[in-house]
Design a protein around this motif. Sequence first.
Motif, PDB file in Angstrom:
ATOM      1  N   GLN A 185      23.170 -23.971  29.261  1.00 56.89           N
ATOM      2  CA  GLN A 185      22.113 -22.989  28.598  1.00 56.89           C
ATOM      3  C   GLN A 185      21.399 -22.214  29.910  1.00 56.89           C
ATOM      4  OE1 GLN A 185      19.651 -23.931  25.174  1.00 56.89           O
ATOM      5  NE2 GLN A 185      17.722 -23.215  26.491  1.00 56.89           N
ATOM      6  N   ASP A 186      21.001 -23.255  30.668  1.00 56.98           N
ATOM      7  CA  ASP A 186      20.366 -23.066  31.831  1.00 56.98           C
ATOM      8  C   ASP A 186      20.996 -21.832  32.876  1.00 56.98           C
ATOM      9  OD1 ASP A 186      17.890 -24.435  31.244  1.00 56.98           O
ATOM     10  OD2 ASP A 186      18.427 -25.999  32.536  1.00 56.98           O
ATOM     11  N   LEU A 187      22.339 -22.254  32.834  1.00 57.76           N
ATOM     12  CA  LEU A 187      23.289 -21.420  33.733  1.00 57.76           C
ATOM     13  C   LEU A 187      23.297 -20.015  32.879  1.00 57.76           C
ATOM     14  CD1 LEU A 187      25.041 -21.029  36.253  1.00 57.76           C
ATOM     15  CD2 LEU A 187      26.814 -21.971  34.959  1.00 57.76           C
ATOM     16  N   LEU A 188      23.422 -20.316  31.643  1.00 55.23           N
ATOM     17  CA  LEU A 188      23.682 -18.990  31.019  1.00 55.23           C
ATOM     18  C   LEU A 188      22.540 -17.749  31.108  1.00 55.23           C
ATOM     19  CD1 LEU A 188      25.300 -17.527  28.439  1.00 55.23           C
ATOM     20  CD2 LEU A 188      23.406 -18.357  27.173  1.00 55.23           C
ATOM     21  N   PHE A 189      21.187 -18.297  31.297  1.00 56.14           N
ATOM     22  CA  PHE A 189      20.134 -17.456  31.341  1.00 56.14           C
ATOM     23  C   PHE A 189      20.081 -16.960  32.857  1.00 56.14           C
ATOM     24  CE2 PHE A 189      19.000 -19.001  27.366  1.00 56.14           C
ATOM     25  CZ  PHE A 189      18.857 -18.029  26.826  1.00 56.14           C
ATOM     26  N   GLU A 190      20.444 -18.069  33.723  1.00 51.27           N
ATOM     27  CA  GLU A 190      20.438 -17.468  35.327  1.00 51.27           C
ATOM     28  C   GLU A 190      21.559 -16.277  35.494  1.00 51.27           C
ATOM     29  OE1 GLU A 190      21.454 -20.913  37.168  1.00 51.27           O
ATOM     30  OE2 GLU A 190      19.676 -22.062  36.695  1.00 51.27           O
ATOM     31  N   GLU A 249      20.338 -32.139  22.859  1.00 48.83           N
ATOM     32  CA  GLU A 249      19.632 -32.500  24.293  1.00 48.83           C
ATOM     33  C   GLU A 249      18.409 -31.796  24.369  1.00 48.83           C
ATOM     34  OE1 GLU A 249      24.161 -32.907  26.563  1.00 48.83           O
ATOM     35  OE2 GLU A 249      22.732 -31.197  27.155  1.00 48.83           O
ATOM     36  N   GLU A 250      17.399 -32.460  25.169  1.00 49.15           N
ATOM     37  CA  GLU A 250      16.284 -31.748  25.448  1.00 49.15           C
ATOM     38  C   GLU A 250      16.779 -30.523  26.524  1.00 49.15           C
ATOM     39  OE1 GLU A 250      12.086 -32.823  27.697  1.00 49.15           O
ATOM     40  OE2 GLU A 250      13.393 -34.347  27.292  1.00 49.15           O
ATOM     41  N   ARG A 251      16.071 -29.636  26.238  1.00 48.61           N
ATOM     42  CA  ARG A 251      16.382 -28.508  26.952  1.00 48.61           C
ATOM     43  C   ARG A 251      15.255 -27.318  27.214  1.00 48.61           C
ATOM     44  NH1 ARG A 251      21.144 -25.944  24.316  1.00 48.61           N
ATOM     45  NH2 ARG A 251      21.949 -27.875  23.820  1.00 48.61           N
ATOM     46  N   THR A 252      15.506 -26.394  28.204  1.00 46.61           N
ATOM     47  CA  THR A 252      14.513 -25.672  28.635  1.00 46.61           C
ATOM     48  C   THR A 252      14.014 -24.893  27.645  1.00 46.61           C
ATOM     49  OG1 THR A 252      15.685 -25.422  30.762  1.00 46.61           O
ATOM     50  CG2 THR A 252      14.113 -23.849  30.380  1.00 46.61           C
ATOM     51  N   ASP A 253      12.736 -24.583  27.505  1.00 41.25           N
ATOM     52  CA  ASP A 253      12.062 -23.745  26.505  1.00 41.25           C
ATOM     53  C   ASP A 253      12.511 -22.242  26.853  1.00 41.25           C
ATOM     54  OD1 ASP A 253      10.058 -23.139  24.157  1.00 41.25           O
ATOM     55  OD2 ASP A 253       9.511 -21.641  26.113  1.00 41.25           O
ATOM     56  N   VAL A 254      13.088 -21.437  26.108  1.00 43.15           N
ATOM     57  CA  VAL A 254      13.710 -20.070  26.458  1.00 43.15           C
ATOM     58  C   VAL A 254      12.356 -19.208  26.772  1.00 43.15           C
ATOM     59  CG1 VAL A 254      14.846 -18.251  25.758  1.00 43.15           C
ATOM     60  CG2 VAL A 254      15.838 -20.639  25.127  1.00 43.15           C
ATOM     61  N   THR A 259       9.569 -15.833  30.677  1.00 44.39           N
ATOM     62  CA  THR A 259       8.407 -15.476  31.150  1.00 44.39           C
ATOM     63  C   THR A 259       8.415 -15.761  32.738  1.00 44.39           C
ATOM     64  OG1 THR A 259       7.506 -15.799  29.077  1.00 44.39           O
ATOM     65  CG2 THR A 259       6.257 -15.561  30.893  1.00 44.39           C
ATOM     66  N   GLY A 260       8.754 -16.903  33.132  1.00 38.18           N
ATOM     67  CA  GLY A 260       8.664 -17.223  34.371  1.00 38.18           C
ATOM     68  C   GLY A 260       9.612 -16.510  35.164  1.00 38.18           C
ATOM     69  N   HIS A 261      10.528 -15.675  34.756  1.00 36.94           N
ATOM     70  CA  HIS A 261      11.508 -14.886  35.520  1.00 36.94           C
ATOM     71  C   HIS A 261      11.211 -13.456  35.407  1.00 36.94           C
ATOM     72  CE1 HIS A 261      13.644 -18.917  35.844  1.00 36.94           C
ATOM     73  NE2 HIS A 261      14.148 -18.262  36.862  1.00 36.94           N
ATOM     74  N   GLY A 262       9.977 -12.832  35.103  1.00 39.94           N
ATOM     75  CA  GLY A 262       9.891 -11.564  34.969  1.00 39.94           C
ATOM     76  C   GLY A 262      10.168 -10.775  33.624  1.00 39.94           C
ATOM     77  N   TRP A 263      10.417 -11.619  32.543  1.00 36.12           N
ATOM     78  CA  TRP A 263      10.546 -10.836  31.344  1.00 36.12           C
ATOM     79  C   TRP A 263       9.512 -10.811  30.544  1.00 36.12           C
ATOM     80  CZ3 TRP A 263      15.811  -9.352  29.756  1.00 36.12           C
ATOM     81  CH2 TRP A 263      16.896  -9.972  30.494  1.00 36.12           C
ATOM     82  N   GLU A 264       9.119  -9.916  29.696  1.00 36.88           N
ATOM     83  CA  GLU A 264       8.107  -9.598  28.777  1.00 36.88           C
ATOM     84  C   GLU A 264       8.677 -10.166  27.223  1.00 36.88           C
ATOM     85  OE1 GLU A 264       6.655  -5.693  27.372  1.00 36.88           O
ATOM     86  OE2 GLU A 264       4.848  -6.170  28.911  1.00 36.88           O
ATOM     87  N   VAL A 265       8.086 -11.331  26.813  1.00 35.62           N
ATOM     88  CA  VAL A 265       8.663 -11.724  25.680  1.00 35.62           C
ATOM     89  C   VAL A 265       7.653 -11.648  24.666  1.00 35.62           C
ATOM     90  CG1 VAL A 265       9.332 -14.031  24.624  1.00 35.62           C
ATOM     91  CG2 VAL A 265       9.582 -13.440  27.560  1.00 35.62           C
ATOM     92  N   ASP A 296      12.584 -11.739  21.575  1.00 31.67           N
ATOM     93  CA  ASP A 296      12.776 -10.353  21.970  1.00 31.67           C
ATOM     94  C   ASP A 296      12.133 -10.250  23.584  1.00 31.67           C
ATOM     95  OD1 ASP A 296      12.862  -7.753  22.727  1.00 31.67           O
ATOM     96  OD2 ASP A 296      13.055  -7.068  20.601  1.00 31.67           O
ATOM     97  N   ALA A 297      13.124  -9.884  24.507  1.00 27.06           N
ATOM     98  CA  ALA A 297      12.341  -9.894  25.776  1.00 27.06           C
ATOM     99  C   ALA A 297      12.874  -8.826  26.540  1.00 27.06           C
ATOM    100  CB  ALA A 297      12.671 -11.252  26.542  1.00 27.06           C
ATOM    101  N   ARG A 298      12.195  -8.292  27.456  1.00 24.51           N
ATOM    102  CA  ARG A 298      12.388  -7.134  28.380  1.00 24.51           C
ATOM    103  C   ARG A 298      12.200  -7.393  29.682  1.00 24.51           C
ATOM    104  NH1 ARG A 298       9.404  -2.781  30.245  1.00 24.51           N
ATOM    105  NH2 ARG A 298      10.657  -0.991  30.706  1.00 24.51           N
ATOM    106  N   ARG A 299      13.153  -7.087  30.371  1.00 23.85           N
ATOM    107  CA  ARG A 299      12.878  -7.288  32.031  1.00 23.85           C
ATOM    108  C   ARG A 299      11.991  -6.210  32.373  1.00 23.85           C
ATOM    109  NH1 ARG A 299      17.246  -9.160  36.983  1.00 23.85           N
ATOM    110  NH2 ARG A 299      15.421  -9.405  38.560  1.00 23.85           N
ATOM    111  N   VAL A 300      10.947  -6.725  33.192  1.00 25.76           N
ATOM    112  CA  VAL A 300       9.904  -5.682  33.778  1.00 25.76           C
ATOM    113  C   VAL A 300      10.159  -5.793  35.203  1.00 25.76           C
ATOM    114  CG1 VAL A 300       8.454  -5.760  31.733  1.00 25.76           C
ATOM    115  CG2 VAL A 300       8.057  -7.250  33.470  1.00 25.76           C
ATOM    116  N   CYS A 301      10.566  -6.715  35.992  1.00 24.44           N
ATOM    117  CA  CYS A 301      10.637  -6.671  37.504  1.00 24.44           C
ATOM    118  C   CYS A 301      11.905  -7.337  37.882  1.00 24.44           C
ATOM    119  CB  CYS A 301       9.486  -7.330  37.888  1.00 24.44           C
ATOM    120  SG  CYS A 301       9.208  -9.123  37.597  1.00 24.44           S
TER     121      CYS A 301
END
Length: 301
Positions: A185-190, A249-254, A259-265, A296-301
């Motif tokens: 999942q982490d790799l997918l979002f990266e 499995e325990e996984r990263t909160d989407v 948000t931490g990667h510059g998306w407005e959520v 629903d998220a939008r990349r702002v930077c």
Amino acid sequence: MARTEDDNWDVTESVGATALGVAWSRAQENASECPLFTDPHAQMFIDAALARGWQLPPAYMLERIRSITDYAASRTKWFDEFVIAAGANGIEQVVILAAGLDARAWRLPWVDETVVYEIDQPKVLAFKAETLRANDVQPAARYVQVAIDLRQDWPKALRDAGFDDTEPTAWTAEGLLPYLPAAGQDLLFERIHELSAAGSRIAVESFGAGFFDGDYLASRREQLRQLREESGADEEENVFDVEDLWYAEERTDVTEWLTGHGWEVTSTTAADLMDRYGRAGAAESAGTTPRTEFIDARRVC
């Protein structure tokens, strides 16, 4: 049914068969008196699978699927609205991850010049294409198959298919994340982040810590056991259970990751989403509303 790192499947097998369950649910909604959406293609997929020798699940399993029909209908409607809104805001490049038997490229009103890329297992996409071609159904947008496992180098395959990572993209991840391990999942979002130009949007059905809570999963299994018992089904019958295909499995909160990667959520719970569409009552009384969030998220930077 245990998963392995390099497993693959046809549409009637393993993870592929879950797409048929979703198609059956969409067909039921399409045939209802007041459907949230129209999907005349869903029954085509069921009929084609039956012609191949696939069998509908036992009655009590269909009852289990039917018990979350309002959830499934609300989810479908939300993703429909997401891609339509993305097009209305000038995004002409759409990527549907783990597309399964999603028929949005054929049934939605797309803006001219829109390109819809679908990524999934080769056999699943081949089944979809063969079925729609046999029914003389043409896509409503420019449609591009990207037949590859999401655990492989799908960004290269996507680019090779014509994807332009300098243009904004609308991404959808519907019913996908539990079938990936936490690291996957982490790799997918990266990878999505790397491919997304500013202004890109993403819609995600998120399965957080509450979904994989041991007590919650046990309650789901108990509901299935009760349905099986009430139906009088053979206890020894080997029946497909979708939970066997998940990585609990325990996984990263989407939301936190985006948000931490510059998306407005923005996000909404499944219960609130169903309430928005007037579908919450029956599911709440039956205790069948999944513990998911729709992001629903939008990349702002």
